[in-house]
Every structure is written in C-alpha cells, then in structure tokens.
Design a protein around this motif. Sequence first.
Motif, PDB file in Angstrom:
ATOM      1  N   ASP A 173       0.861  -1.176   0.000  1.00  0.00           N
ATOM      2  CA  ASP A 173       0.000   0.000   0.000  1.00  0.00           C
ATOM      3  C   ASP A 173       0.901   1.230   0.000  1.00  0.00           C
ATOM      4  N   HIS A 208      -1.023   9.126  -5.157  1.00  0.00           N
ATOM      5  CA  HIS A 208      -2.226   9.121  -5.994  1.00  0.00           C
ATOM      6  C   HIS A 208      -2.196   8.029  -7.058  1.00  0.00           C
ATOM      7  N   PHE A 209      -1.035   7.745  -7.614  1.00  0.00           N
ATOM      8  CA  PHE A 209      -0.936   6.719  -8.650  1.00  0.00           C
ATOM      9  C   PHE A 209      -1.333   5.355  -8.104  1.00  0.00           C
ATOM     10  N   ALA A 264      -3.316   4.709  -5.658  1.00  0.00           N
ATOM     11  CA  ALA A 264      -4.752   4.682  -5.353  1.00  0.00           C
ATOM     12  C   ALA A 264      -5.593   4.239  -6.543  1.00  0.00           C
ATOM     13  N   THR A 265      -5.128   4.502  -7.750  1.00  0.00           N
ATOM     14  CA  THR A 265      -5.913   4.131  -8.934  1.00  0.00           C
ATOM     15  C   THR A 265      -5.425   2.859  -9.619  1.00  0.00           C
ATOM     16  N   ARG A 266      -4.182   2.435  -9.314  1.00  0.00           N
ATOM     17  CA  ARG A 266      -3.625   1.294 -10.049  1.00  0.00           C
ATOM     18  C   ARG A 266      -3.106   0.168  -9.170  1.00  0.00           C
ATOM     19  N   ALA A 267      -3.085   0.348  -7.861  1.00  0.00           N
ATOM     20  CA  ALA A 267      -2.601  -0.648  -6.898  1.00  0.00           C
ATOM     21  C   ALA A 267      -1.136  -1.032  -7.123  1.00  0.00           C
ATOM     22  N   CYS A 285       2.858   1.323  -7.865  1.00  0.00           N
ATOM     23  CA  CYS A 285       3.483   2.621  -8.140  1.00  0.00           C
ATOM     24  C   CYS A 285       4.997   2.465  -8.136  1.00  0.00           C
TER      25      CYS A 285
END
Length: 87
Positions: A48, A52-53, A55-58, A60
């Motif tokens: 986790d 922001h990246f 949060a949308t793609r799981a 980074c």
Amino acid sequence: MNSSIIGKIDKARKYAEEKERVSINSFSATFQGNHNSYDVTFNAGAWDCECHFFATRAVCSHTMALQRMLDDVLAKVSEHSEAAEAK
C-alpha cells in the motif's frame, strides 16, 4: 570489547549473509519521491502507498522500487504462506 559481544557481531555477520533465514511479514517505510514523501506499507503480502498513482492502479514506482530492494526477503512471504495453506 568483551568476548560475548564479539561473538554476537560475528553471528550477526553470518546471519546477514544467509537471507533465507528472514521473511518480512510487514513493515512501513517513508519513501522520498521526487515531489513528496509517501508512507508505504507491506502487510501479509500486500503493498500500500499513499501516493495518488497507487490509489488508482494498486502499484506505483515507490512500491516497485521497494520490491526490487527487498526481493530476496519478500519472496519468502509467499513461500511461507503457501506452505501454511498446504498444512
């Protein structure tokens, strides 16, 4: 320096070379990115990151970098999980 601490230092050096002894189950880290610092966690095989990246793609760049750094000890988590499920 007394002999007991010398023995512990030698044992620690040996342990550090034997990465198969370690399985990281969870941890948290602060990752300094190019624009901000992000809290990244690993728990029971799941990553986790507060960016922001993620949060949308799981996934980074922060989690992928940590996976590369810790690959040897993180791989053991999935092996131990599979072994526990087989029992």
